[in-house]
Design an enzyme around this catalytic site. Structure first.
Site, PDB file in Angstrom:
ATOM      1  N   ASP A   1      -1.724  -1.614   0.928  1.00 20.42           N
ATOM      2  CA  ASP A   1      -0.513  -2.171   0.318  1.00 20.42           C
ATOM      3  C   ASP A   1      -0.177  -1.376  -0.948  1.00 20.42           C
ATOM      4  O   ASP A   1      -1.076  -0.953  -1.681  1.00 20.42           O
ATOM      5  CB  ASP A   1      -0.695  -3.648  -0.049  1.00 20.42           C
TER       6      ASP A   1
ATOM      7  N   ASP B   1      -5.779  -9.526   4.308  1.00 16.36           N
ATOM      8  CA  ASP B   1      -4.401  -9.283   3.861  1.00 16.36           C
ATOM      9  C   ASP B   1      -3.940  -7.931   4.393  1.00 16.36           C
ATOM     10  O   ASP B   1      -4.002  -7.707   5.602  1.00 16.36           O
ATOM     11  CB  ASP B   1      -4.290  -9.431   2.337  1.00 16.36           C
TER      12      ASP B   1
ATOM     13  N   ARG C   1       4.679  -5.184   9.469  1.00 21.14           N
ATOM     14  CA  ARG C   1       4.633  -4.386   8.231  1.00 21.14           C
ATOM     15  C   ARG C   1       4.089  -2.976   8.468  1.00 21.14           C
ATOM     16  O   ARG C   1       3.021  -2.620   7.997  1.00 21.14           O
ATOM     17  CB  ARG C   1       3.784  -5.078   7.151  1.00 21.14           C
TER      18      ARG C   1
HETATM   19 CA    CA Z   1      -1.954  -7.214  -0.378  1.00 22.98          CA
HETATM   20 CA    CA Z   2      -0.463 -12.240   1.665  1.00 22.39          CA
END
Ligand code: CA
Ligand code: CA
Length: 498
Positions: free
Chosen positions: A300, A296, A352
């Protein structure tokens, strides 16, 4: 060896800091100290410094200043100190997917019966699962024994590989080769004052990725056979594009925590790049973006996390690097998610960098190096892009640079003097409108030219205003002009350089 630094007065430490930064040094770098484990965030160094600064475990008592070489020792050291200031020094490589005896745990150790990937694919294959739509989408909440067993397997893996940090922690790598691999560092709600430095994070691998049939699903009739109602194998929703594999683990999840400084770290998928796990379903579910994703984010920042500075770090060989805000429908993120990114090096990453919702996010003096070959051409339809990308698939060797900054709902991104070197890329890929309304940029270089990033993204999509409603004041040092950024960041970012 116990450190005696504690016995010194604050004034002495200040003197040491001053001495350390003398000499033929280049631009000032935050956090220089004779013992980097005791360093604190410099005054005004980004959003993390906004409310009382960040000291991590700098005030640790000798018994809470420990060096660890295994997952078990790391977990024990965190538990021993609890919320007391603590310095955990990582020596060498620690594999977080190991048992207490240090044996590596893999899919077969975590899998709960009857989970089996081949069986899972058969049950939820679009040709089977997507035949009926509810409100225009395949049912996203998968049911049945395979999905239940997958979730149970995830729970077992998570219990092992996710390490929750308490407040007042410094996690720091020793020397030049400290690594944390195959796991996830979690900074949850209520946790504050955390420093993570000088560590190479690698391969936060999820053995049990989930197929989401409704993620990016579209009834796009330019795809042959795509229509809302099922007719036969040649016509129906099972021939519409969409669906994604998703994974659980970021290398670091700042999930509700605040006052966090991440510095001189690196993040990558290591040897288990996503390239090794191609799409598994037939056309039209074999887009490059439908590879079986086992990773992932890198770092984050979600769920009302706040006051974060990410500096002098390297993000490499990864797809989705930094998600700031997980959902447009969040009721808790407004006014939070304030993050500064400065002097980071992004290379061979997909998207991102960061992708922002809600937060006031400051992005300056970062370097982005990538190759956009295989990314969508805005002049082509999704179907044409899909076909074109399959035709050149064999030429793509890394992560396709799709989009740098993602300007999402209620975000207020202030970007300055960043540098993009993107082969076969267009300026509009440096940043894109993902449901936002404002964006400020100044002094950006794209493939050697000064560009008007806002004008470029406004030409490509729904226009954004330059009025972000705030102006950054928290700088550790004056930003460098973009022309000096690449050399400076490449020389100084990443672990092994404190
Ligand atoms: Ca994440
Ligand atoms: Ca995801």
């Amino acid at each position: 060896m116990k450190k005696r630094v504690l016995a010194l007065s604050v004034a002495t430490i200040g003197l040491m800091v001053a001495c350390a930064s003398e000499g033929p040094s280049k631009s000032p770098v935050a956090g220089k100290a004779s013992d980097p484990g005791r360093a604190v965030l410099a005054a005004n160094d980004g959003w993390a410094a906004a409310e009382g600064g960040v000291t991590g475990g700098a005030a640790a008592k000798p018994e809470h200043d420990v060096t660890v070489t295994s997952r078990k020792a790391l977990v024990d050291a965190l538990a021993l100190a609890g919320n007391a200031p603590k310095i955990i020094r990582i020596k060498g490589t620690i594999n977080l997917s190991t048992d207490d005896a240090g044996r590596e745990l893999t899919a077969k150790d975590y899998a709960v019966a009857p989970y089996n990937f081949d069986e899972y694919m058969k049950v939820y294959a679009p040709a089977v699962w997507n035949k009926t739509l509810v409100k225009g989408r395949p049912v996203r909440n998968l049911t049945g024994p395979q999905e239940e067993a997958r979730k149970a397997s995830v729970t077992r893996q998570r219990e092992q590989v996710t390490i929750q940090l308490p407040s007042n922690t410094t996690l720091i790598g020793l020397g030049k080769d400290a690594k944390l691999v195959r796991g996830n560092i979690w900074i949850g709600a209520g946790v504050e004052n955390v420093i993570i430095r000088n560590i190479a994070f690698e391969d936060a691998f999820d053995y049990f990725p989930a197929w989401d049939p409704g993620d990016s699903f579209k009834i796009d009739k330019s795809y042959p056979g795509c229509q809302e109602n099922y007719v036969d194998a040649k016509a129906g929703p099972q021939l519409c594009p969409g669906g994604r594999w998703n994974s659980e683990y970021d290398s670091i999840s700042i999930n509700g925590g605040k006052r966090v400084w991440i510095d001189h770290c690196s993040f990558s998928d290591g040897a288990r790049s996503d390239k090794l796990f191609p799409p598994v379903f037939p056309f039209p579910h074999n887009e490059i973006t439908q590879k079986v994703q086992h990773h992932d984010g890198a770092v984050d920042v979600t769920n009302a996390a706040d006051l974060v500075t990410i500096s002098y770090s390297v993000f490499r060989d990864h797809d989705k690097t930094n998600l700031i805000g997980g959902s447009d429908s969040s009721k808790i993120d407004g006014g939070k998610l304030r993050v500064t990114f400065h002097h980071n090096w992004f290379e061979n990453v997909g998207q991102r960098m960061p992708r922002v919702r809600f937060g006031k996010v400051h992005v300056y003096n970062n370097v982005y190096i990538g190759d956009a070959t295989g990314s969508d051409d805005s002049k082509l339809s999704p179907y044409q892009n899909h076909v074109a990308s399959l035709a050149i698939k064999s030429k793509i060797t890394g992560n396709i640079f799709r989009q740098g900054l993602g300007i999402g709902k209620e975000s207020a991104v202030y970007s300055e003097a960043n540098v993009f070197e993107i082969a076969n890329g267009s300026v509009a890929q440096a940043a894109g409108n993902m449901g936002g309304s404002v964006f400020f940029d100044a002094g950006t270089l794209f493939n050697g030219k000064v560009v008007d990033l806002l004008a470029a993204i406004n030409e490509a999509g729904k226009p954004l205003s330059a009025e972000v409603g705030w102006k950054p004041t928290l700088y550790a040092a004056k930003p460098l002009p973009a022309t000096e950024v690449a050399a400076h960041v490449k020389a100084q970012a990443g672990p092994g350089k404190l």
